[in-house]
Write an enzyme that holds these catalytic residues in place. Structure first.
Site, PDB file in Angstrom:
ATOM      1  CG  ASN A   1      -2.556 -32.729  -6.741  1.00 38.48           C
ATOM      2  OD1 ASN A   1      -3.542 -32.838  -7.475  1.00 38.48           O
ATOM      3  ND2 ASN A   1      -2.643 -32.473  -5.444  1.00 38.48           N
ATOM      4  CD1 TRP A   2      -1.333 -31.202 -13.318  1.00 38.15           C
ATOM      5  CD2 TRP A   2      -2.835 -31.500 -14.952  1.00 38.15           C
ATOM      6  NE1 TRP A   2      -0.642 -31.312 -14.507  1.00 38.15           N
ATOM      7  CE2 TRP A   2      -1.553 -31.498 -15.530  1.00 38.15           C
ATOM      8  CE3 TRP A   2      -3.944 -31.685 -15.784  1.00 38.15           C
ATOM      9  CZ2 TRP A   2      -1.338 -31.656 -16.901  1.00 38.15           C
ATOM     10  CZ3 TRP A   2      -3.740 -31.857 -17.155  1.00 38.15           C
ATOM     11  CH2 TRP A   2      -2.442 -31.836 -17.701  1.00 38.15           C
ATOM     12  CE  LYS A   3      -2.637 -28.802  -4.964  1.00 38.41           C
ATOM     13  NZ  LYS A   3      -2.275 -27.863  -3.903  1.00 38.41           N
TER      14      LYS A   3
ATOM     15  CG  HIS B   1      -3.782 -32.974  -1.186  1.00 36.20           C
ATOM     16  ND1 HIS B   1      -4.127 -31.717  -0.753  1.00 36.20           N
ATOM     17  CD2 HIS B   1      -2.639 -32.824  -1.900  1.00 36.20           C
ATOM     18  CE1 HIS B   1      -3.239 -30.848  -1.197  1.00 36.20           C
ATOM     19  NE2 HIS B   1      -2.320 -31.500  -1.893  1.00 36.20           N
TER      20      HIS B   1
ATOM     21  CD  GLU C   1      -5.215 -28.470  -1.895  1.00 41.05           C
ATOM     22  OE1 GLU C   1      -5.608 -29.162  -2.857  1.00 41.05           O
ATOM     23  OE2 GLU C   1      -4.212 -27.725  -1.959  1.00 41.05           O
TER      24      GLU C   1
ATOM     25  CD  GLU D   1       1.561 -32.378  -0.882  1.00 40.63           C
ATOM     26  OE1 GLU D   1       2.107 -32.025  -1.934  1.00 40.63           O
ATOM     27  OE2 GLU D   1       0.332 -32.381  -0.729  1.00 40.63           O
TER      28      GLU D   1
ATOM     29  N   GLY E   1       0.866 -24.044  -1.845  1.00 41.40           N
ATOM     30  CA  GLY E   1       0.182 -22.948  -2.522  1.00 41.40           C
ATOM     31  C   GLY E   1       0.745 -21.564  -2.254  1.00 41.40           C
TER      32      GLY E   1
ATOM     33  CB  SER F   1       6.065 -23.784  -2.259  1.00 41.44           C
ATOM     34  OG  SER F   1       4.832 -23.203  -1.888  1.00 41.44           O
TER      35      SER F   1
ATOM     36  N   GLY G   1       2.213 -29.171  -7.153  1.00 42.23           N
ATOM     37  CA  GLY G   1       0.908 -28.633  -7.526  1.00 42.23           C
ATOM     38  C   GLY G   1       1.019 -27.695  -8.708  1.00 42.23           C
TER      39      GLY G   1
HETATM   40  P1  13P Z   1       1.941 -26.399  -4.696  1.00 38.27           P
HETATM   41  O1  13P Z   1       3.084 -27.078  -5.402  1.00 38.27           O
HETATM   42  O2  13P Z   1       1.076 -25.588  -5.602  1.00 38.27           O
HETATM   43  O3  13P Z   1       2.402 -25.668  -3.467  1.00 38.27           O
HETATM   44  O4  13P Z   1       0.968 -27.561  -4.174  1.00 38.27           O
HETATM   45  C1  13P Z   1       1.531 -28.638  -3.500  1.00 38.27           C
HETATM   46  C2  13P Z   1       0.528 -29.706  -3.367  1.00 38.27           C
HETATM   47  O5  13P Z   1      -0.433 -29.574  -2.635  1.00 38.27           O
HETATM   48  C3  13P Z   1       0.711 -30.916  -4.193  1.00 38.27           C
HETATM   49  O6  13P Z   1      -0.152 -31.933  -3.811  1.00 38.27           O
END
Ligand code: 13P
Length: 252
Positions: free
Chosen positions: A11-13, A98, A100, A165, A171, A210, A231
Site C-alpha cells: 500500500n503506497w498510500k 483502511h 487512515e 491492521e 507507521g 510495521s 506500507g
Molecule cells: P506500515 O507498513 O508503514 O506500518 O503501514 C501499514 C499499513 O497501513 C498498510 O496498509
C-alpha cells in the site's frame, strides 16, 4: 480444501511519483522466480494505476487501488472514482476501510461494506481492513471491536480478503506478538463463519502494521496469516522483495 494462496500487498498510500513505477520492474526482477506461488500486489496512488498496470503488463505483478466509491453505478459524485473505473484502468484489487480513511474521513463499517460490495460488483477483490486502537487493546476490547468490524464491513462472499491492521502498529515499530496476531486472525475467521460457514476457510487474512524485511518471516510464521499488507516497506523494491522472499512459499 485447497490451501489459501498467499497474498503480499504493498500500500503506497500518498507517496511516490510516476518515476516510482520504475520500482515495479526491479521488484519483479527480484521475485519472479520465487513468487510463482504468491500473489504480489502493488496499490499505488489512483493517478498512477493505469501507468502501473502498463508497467506491470509483462510481469506477474498485480495492481490495485487504495479506495473506491461506494456507488456501483456512474453517478454525479465529484471527485469520486468508481470500482468499475479502477477495474477499467487495470486494477484487480481495492483496499477499503483502511484505518487512515476510517480515522481521517470518518468512514464507518456501513460505508466500508458498501465499498466492498461495489468492488465485488465491478469484479475487483476488496481488501477490507480492520483493527483496534491502542486504547481498545488496553481495555481488553480487541475481540469486540474487530468482531463488529468484520461482521459489519465484510460482505458474505468468499472472494473477499481481510487485512488485520492494529491501528497502533501502523507507521511505527511496534507490532503485536506472534501469538497475539494468531489469536486475532483466528477470531476474524470465526466471525466470518457466522456469514460464510465453511467458505470462511477460503478467505485470505493478511496482517499489516510495521511489516519489514526484518520481521516478515516471523509474521508469516503466525498461524492463520495468509500474507501481509505493507506500507512504508513496499515503496522500495529492495525492501519489498526481501519481505516476499521471507515467505515460506517463496522458492529460493
Ligand atoms: P506500515 O507498513 O508503514 O506500518 O503501514 C501499514 C499499513 O497501513 C498498510 O496498509
Amino acid at each position: 480444501m485447497a490451501a489459501r494462496r498467499p497474498l503480499i500487498a504493498g500500500n503506497w498510500k500518498m507517496f511516490g511519483r510516476r518515476a516510482s513505477l520504475g520500482e515495479l520492474s526491479q521488484l519483479w526482477a527480484a521475485v519472479a522466480d520465487a513468487a510463482a506461488g504468491i500473489d504480489v500486489l502493488i496499490c499505488p496512488p489512483a493517478p498512477y494505476i493505469q501507468n502501473a498496470a502498463w508497467a506491470a503488463r509483462e510481469t506477474g505483478l498485480l495492481i490495485g487501488a487504495q479506495d473506491c466509491s461506494p456507488a456501483a453505478d456512474d453517478a454525479a459524485r465529484t471527485g469520486e472514482v468508481s470500482a468499475a473505473m479502477l477495474k477499467d484502468a487495470g486494477a484487480r484489487y481495492v483496499i477499503v476501510g483502511h484505518s487512515e480513511r476510517r480515522a481521517l474521513h470518518g468512514e464507518g463499517n456501513a460505508l466500508v461494506r458498501q465499498k466492498a460490495d461495489a468492488a465485488l460488483a465491478a469484479g475487483l477483490t476488496p481488501i477490507i481492513c480492520v483493527g483496534e486502537t491502542q486504547a481498545e487493546r488496553a481495555a481488553g476490547r480487541v475481540a469486540e471491536i474487530v468482531g463488529v468490524q468484520v461482521r459489519e464491513s465484510a460482505p458474505a462472499d468468499p472472494r473477499i480478503v481481510i487485512a488485520y491492521e492494529p491501528v497502533w502498529a501502523i507507521g511505527g515499530t511496534a507490532t503485536p506478538t506472534i501469538p497475539e496476531i494468531a489469536e486475532v486472525h483466528a477470531l476474524i475467521r470465526e466471525n466470518l463463519r457466522a456469514s460464510l460457514s465453511g467458505e470462511a476457510n477460503g478467505v485470505r487474512i493478511l496482517y499489516g502494521g510495521s511489516v519489514g524485511p526484518k520481521n516478515a518471516a516471523e509474521v508469516f510464521s503466525a498461524e492463520g496469516v495468509d500474507g501481509a499488507l505493507v506500507g512504508r516497506a513496499s515503496l522500495k523494491a529492495a525492501d519489498f522483495s526481501a519481505i516476499i522472499l521471507g515467505h515460506p512459499a517463496a522458492r529460493t
